[in-house]
Scaffold this active site. Structure first.
Site, PDB file in Angstrom:
ATOM      1  N   HIS A  45     -28.692  75.582 -87.971  1.00 47.94           N
ATOM      2  CA  HIS A  45     -29.883  76.033 -87.226  1.00 47.94           C
ATOM      3  C   HIS A  45     -30.232  77.439 -87.723  1.00 47.94           C
ATOM      4  CE1 HIS A  45     -32.280  76.344 -83.284  1.00 47.94           C
ATOM      5  NE2 HIS A  45     -32.554  77.432 -83.988  1.00 47.94           N
ATOM      6  N   HIS A 102     -33.517  80.250 -88.938  1.00 48.28           N
ATOM      7  CA  HIS A 102     -34.924  80.642 -89.111  1.00 48.28           C
ATOM      8  C   HIS A 102     -35.036  81.501 -90.362  1.00 48.28           C
ATOM      9  CE1 HIS A 102     -36.046  79.216 -85.083  1.00 48.28           C
ATOM     10  NE2 HIS A 102     -34.822  79.603 -84.763  1.00 48.28           N
ATOM     11  N   LYS A 142     -37.538  68.678 -84.830  1.00 43.26           N
ATOM     12  CA  LYS A 142     -37.211  69.705 -83.858  1.00 43.26           C
ATOM     13  C   LYS A 142     -38.131  69.581 -82.651  1.00 43.26           C
ATOM     14  CE  LYS A 142     -35.471  73.303 -82.059  1.00 43.26           C
ATOM     15  NZ  LYS A 142     -34.590  74.425 -82.295  1.00 43.26           N
ATOM     16  N   HIS A 150     -34.492  72.074 -78.469  1.00 43.32           N
ATOM     17  CA  HIS A 150     -34.411  73.364 -77.777  1.00 43.32           C
ATOM     18  C   HIS A 150     -34.393  73.046 -76.290  1.00 43.32           C
ATOM     19  CE1 HIS A 150     -35.180  77.803 -77.360  1.00 43.32           C
ATOM     20  NE2 HIS A 150     -35.375  77.362 -76.131  1.00 43.32           N
ATOM     21  N   HIS A 202     -28.081  75.393 -79.944  1.00 39.47           N
ATOM     22  CA  HIS A 202     -27.646  76.650 -79.325  1.00 39.47           C
ATOM     23  C   HIS A 202     -27.345  76.509 -77.837  1.00 39.47           C
ATOM     24  CE1 HIS A 202     -31.928  76.621 -78.581  1.00 39.47           C
ATOM     25  NE2 HIS A 202     -32.254  77.119 -79.747  1.00 39.47           N
ATOM     26  N   ASP A 211     -28.739  80.117 -85.479  1.00 40.72           N
ATOM     27  CA  ASP A 211     -30.010  80.521 -84.879  1.00 40.72           C
ATOM     28  C   ASP A 211     -30.348  81.954 -85.278  1.00 40.72           C
ATOM     29  OD1 ASP A 211     -32.362  80.271 -83.476  1.00 40.72           O
ATOM     30  OD2 ASP A 211     -31.471  80.651 -81.512  1.00 40.72           O
TER      31      ASP A 211
END
Ligand code: NCD
Ligand code: ZN
Length: 345
Positions: A14, A16, A100, A137, A175, A248
């Protein structure tokens, strides 16, 4: 006392990476230690089609340091307009590794997320058919639900009904931050897994709010009470197959974090592995670090573990407090204690 530990090269399930100048600044931080990463699609505008994911992947590869063998694994942002056929094609081509799901408005750049869960049913059915994982999420966005309860309420109101309506759907609870999340992941059978970040293993909500406001510890889902952190540490260090690393790591320039309405996200790509080694060592669980960081995720996503290795050596790592980016300085996550493990390739 163990002085060094060699493990299969880890993957980050995960991550970004952003785009443009930020991508160029943060990608080398991940590529230094990780072999692969599941790249989140919450760009502005989001990555919603296979064609957009392919173009984004090309930009990531172009930004890699010369000689790097790092491989980005692409995801699509699930919207109410997602075309099941496009998803299936992308998966078949080996380009798309997950979709996602962001509940609309749950976090950074999630405005295109899902409001009406019935409208994504055809995509979910198709994903269940082809075995493509849905990364979730897991927070409700209902303003009446306290932010510290949003994960637990999501499980009850959305996740459990969704999994019941689409049997066989493979789901990753992204997460997880609560004991409830850990318990649900444990009881969910082989089609359910959960990622845990490095930062949620070391901070609780006091780190954000006590003795002054600490914006660099603010991320979503927000860190919870100490008892929840303890549950995450127990899950991660257990070596259990359904828990694996998703950092994350979510870079925002300081000017966006240190702001009257500061952005959510901790940038941990630089020191996540050193942090994990300390967390696992404190639990006498260094022997489970490889399962958590390098084996369990690959197995869940149906990929081979990496053939290459990294070596962790008992030596305080040097890490920059800040990284310069084309968008301004970016603060690296500070675990708040001295790190004891350096990583080398
Ligand atoms: C992420 C981001 O900045 O993109 N922020 C965060 O706090 N984790 C979005 C997300 O994963 O929720
Ligand atoms: Zn994220």
């Amino acid at each position: 006392m163990t002085q060094s530990l060699t493990i299969r090269r880890p993957d980050d399930w995960h991550l970004h990476l952003r785009d443009g100048a930020m991508l160029a600044a943060v990608l080398p931080e991940t590529a230094r230690h990780f072999a692969r990463a599941l790249v989140m699609p919450n760009l502005v505008p989001p990555v919603v089609t296979t064609a957009q994911a392919r173009a984004y992947r090309t930009r990531i590869l172009a930004a890699l340091p010369a000689g790097s063998a790092f491989r980005p694994l692409m995801t699509l942002y699930l919207t109410e307009d997602t075309d099941p056929a496009d998803v299936a094609r992308g998966a078949e081509q080996g380009l798309i590794h997950a979709l996602k799901l962001y509940p609309a408005g749950a976090t950074t750049n999630s405005a295109s997320g899902v409001t009406d869960f019935d409208r994504i049913r055809p995509v979910l059915d198709r994903m269940a058919e082809i075995g493509l994982p849905l990364c979730v999420h897991g927070e409700v966005t209902d303003p009446d639900v306290d932010i510290f309860d949003r994960e637990a309420v999501f499980i009850e109101r959305i996740l459990e009904p969704m999994r019941r309506a689409t049997p066989g759907l493979r789901v990753v609870m992204e997460h997880v931050t609560t004991a409830e999340g850990v318990a649900y992941a444990k009881g969910g059978g082989p089609s359910l897994a959960a990622t845990i970040t490095a930062h949620h293993l070391v901070i609780n909500r006091n780190h954000i709010l006590a003795g002054g406001l600490h914006p660099h510890y603010y991320c979503l889902p927000v860190a919870k009470r100490e008892e929840h952190r303890r549950a995450l540490v127990a899950a991660a260090t257990s070596g259990a197959a359904r828990f694996f690393l998703g950092t994350d790591s979510a870079p925002h320039p300081d000017q966006a974090k240190l702001n009257p309405c500061g952005c959510a996200g901790c940038f941990t790509a630089t020191n996540a592995l050193s942090i994990l080694a300390d967390v696992f060592e404190r639990e006498n669980a260094l022997q489970s670090l490889e399962a958590f960081a390098s084996l369990n995720g690959a197995a869940f996503y149906g990929l081979e573990a990496n053939a290459q290795t990294v070596t962790l050596t008992r030596r305080q790592p040097a890490w920059p407090r800040r990284i310069e980016t084309g968008d301004g300085p970016l603060t690296v996550f500070d675990p708040g204690f001295a790190l004891n493990w350096s990583v080398s390739n």
